[in-house]
Design an enzyme around this catalytic site. Structure first.
Site, PDB file in Angstrom:
ATOM      1  N   GLU A   1     108.927 -14.151  45.585  1.00 24.26           N
ATOM      2  CA  GLU A   1     108.296 -13.289  46.640  1.00 24.26           C
ATOM      3  C   GLU A   1     108.801 -11.974  46.744  1.00 24.26           C
ATOM      4  OE1 GLU A   1     107.146 -11.661  50.563  1.00 24.26           O
ATOM      5  OE2 GLU A   1     108.990 -12.111  49.813  1.00 24.26           O
ATOM      6  N   GLU A   2     110.253 -11.872  46.807  1.00 24.12           N
ATOM      7  CA  GLU A   2     111.038 -10.736  47.072  1.00 24.12           C
ATOM      8  C   GLU A   2     110.701  -9.421  45.918  1.00 24.12           C
ATOM      9  OE1 GLU A   2     112.142 -10.007  49.938  1.00 24.12           O
ATOM     10  OE2 GLU A   2     112.480 -11.719  50.959  1.00 24.12           O
TER      11      GLU A   2
ATOM     12  N   HIS B   1     116.874  -8.332  55.842  1.00 27.41           N
ATOM     13  CA  HIS B   1     117.577  -7.938  54.611  1.00 27.41           C
ATOM     14  C   HIS B   1     118.754  -7.551  54.807  1.00 27.41           C
ATOM     15  CE1 HIS B   1     113.511  -7.520  52.016  1.00 27.41           C
ATOM     16  NE2 HIS B   1     113.514  -8.674  52.615  1.00 27.41           N
TER      17      HIS B   1
ATOM     18  N   HIS C   1     108.346 -18.975  50.520  1.00 27.34           N
ATOM     19  CA  HIS C   1     109.339 -18.690  49.256  1.00 27.34           C
ATOM     20  C   HIS C   1     110.624 -19.051  49.521  1.00 27.34           C
ATOM     21  CE1 HIS C   1     111.040 -14.738  50.386  1.00 27.34           C
ATOM     22  NE2 HIS C   1     109.937 -14.513  51.168  1.00 27.34           N
TER      23      HIS C   1
ATOM     24  N   ASP D   1     106.374 -17.181  56.436  1.00 29.74           N
ATOM     25  CA  ASP D   1     107.185 -16.138  56.128  1.00 29.74           C
ATOM     26  C   ASP D   1     107.922 -15.677  57.623  1.00 29.74           C
ATOM     27  OD1 ASP D   1     108.968 -13.955  54.886  1.00 29.74           O
ATOM     28  OD2 ASP D   1     107.058 -14.015  53.379  1.00 29.74           O
TER      29      ASP D   1
ATOM     30  N   ASP E   1     115.406 -14.835  55.371  1.00 24.80           N
ATOM     31  CA  ASP E   1     114.213 -14.476  54.542  1.00 24.80           C
ATOM     32  C   ASP E   1     114.292 -14.690  52.977  1.00 24.80           C
ATOM     33  OD1 ASP E   1     111.781 -13.273  53.567  1.00 24.80           O
ATOM     34  OD2 ASP E   1     112.779 -11.394  53.760  1.00 24.80           O
TER      35      ASP E   1
END
Length: 348
Positions: free
Chosen positions: A202-203, A312, A62, A225, A170
């Site tokens: 995706e998030e 994150h 993603h 990922d 990410d």
């Protein structure tokens, strides 16, 4: 491994739901070696080798990143935000942001109280505000409207020992990896159809993965990922499997994961004399693999992840060596597929 392309992706804002700019860059790059390029109504970008082949392997990485959504603007021009994905308020204090305004980009900072006035005490996400230097709501509205998105204003940094750090690794690293796998596999004339997909959303909702799986109907799929490393201070080793930066790609083990696909990956690793690490996903993976698995008549899936520190946060950190090894692993596995493989776990 094309580091210039990686850095180009990492420098392009791609908050979940607004991935168009990064997808165009991805397609421009991949179109140079793909047999066919596709898009879909979710916003996925797809590069294909051997589109006529019956046996299809889908690689999903993603391209979206976490961020902020503009919720309100007060009369003095201060901006309140909502979460876009699993973002925390804790690293935000004192950080710069780029607001991707409807009428132009705007730079701002998350305000922070000086130590002289008590410092940043316990606070909730809704306490965050962005200061763009404006004096009035009307000034901000020349650039921004409610629902516009923002990301940290943070460049990628090179650290010691082949590591890089920045925002949104990410999972723009995953989008990069599937593009590089397609580029390298193309040189080896694969016997199967290969579908590299830079997925969206995706998030926030994993909708891109669902559209990709439902549209392509692959024989098997691998999500690419990132996963949590456990090699830095403060991690409780009794609660986590051991995953180290520089320790190699990470395979998932658990109920959602197809044993046959993992065996193919492990065979490729042995052939390359490449070390693998493992993580546990007993119920769900928390990645695109979960949505891919439940499309159509069901898709056998595996998950290959890049070890990552500080998930994150605006300083996510990975190893370029791990990234290269993951690309090599996937290329070796796909290049050796004959199209006769069974992914039924009960087959001999």
């Amino acid at each position: 491994m094309n580091q210039d392309f990686l850095l180009e992706l990492l420098s392009t804002p791609s908050p979940s739901g607004a991935e168009m700019e990064i997808q165009h860059k991805w397609m421009d790059y991949v179109s140079e070696f793909a047999d066919e390029m596709r898009t879909d109504n979710a916003g996925n970008a797809i590069g294909v080798l051997n589109p006529e082949a019956d046996f299809k392997i889908l690689l999903a990485g993603h391209c979206d990143e976490i961020g902020f959504m503009i919720k309100s603007i007060d009369n003095n021009g201060f901006i309140r935000v909502e979460k876009l994905g699993g973002i925390s308020q804790k690293p935000a204090i004192g950080m710069k942001v780029t607001i991707l305004g409807t009428h132009g980009k705007l730079t701002g900072v998350f305000g922070v109280n000086a130590e002289h006035h008590g410092g940043a005490k316990e606070f909730k996400f809704e306490d965050l505000y962005i200061d763009c230097g404006a004096n009035t709501k009307e000034e901000v509205e020349k650039y921004v409207q409610i629902g516009d998105l923002a990301v940290y204003k943070r460049e990628t940094e090179f650290l010691l020992n082949d590591k890089i750090s920045g925002r949104g690794l990410d999972n723009r690293t995953g989008s990069f990896i599937v593009a590089e796998v397609l580029r390298e596999v193309a040189k080896r004339n694969p016997k199967v159809g290969v579908y590299a997909v830079s997925t969206v959303n995706e998030e926030t909702n994993m909708g891109g993965a669902y559209f990709a799986g439902a549209g392509i109907k692959p024989t098997m799929a691998i999500a690419c990922d990132v996963t949590f490393s456990s090699d830095y201070p403060g991690v409780d080793s009794s609660k986590h499997t051991e995953v180290n930066l520089g320790g190699g790609p990470v395979l998932a083990k658990g109920a959602p994961i197809n044993h046959k696909i993992n065996q193919l990956l492990e065979n490729a690793a042995k052939k390359l004399d490449l070390k693998l690490q493992y993580e546990l996903t007993p119920r769900m993976t928390g990645t695109d693999a979960d949505k891919l698995r439940l499309t159509g008549h069901g898709v056998p899936v595996s998950l290959v992840s890049l070890p990552l520190r500080y998930m994150h946060a605006p300083v996510e950190t990975v190893s370029l060596t791990d990234m290269k090894e993951e690309i090599d692993l996937l290329v070796e596995m796909i290049a050796n597929l004959t199209g006769e493989e069974s992914v039924n776990p009960l087959s001999k």
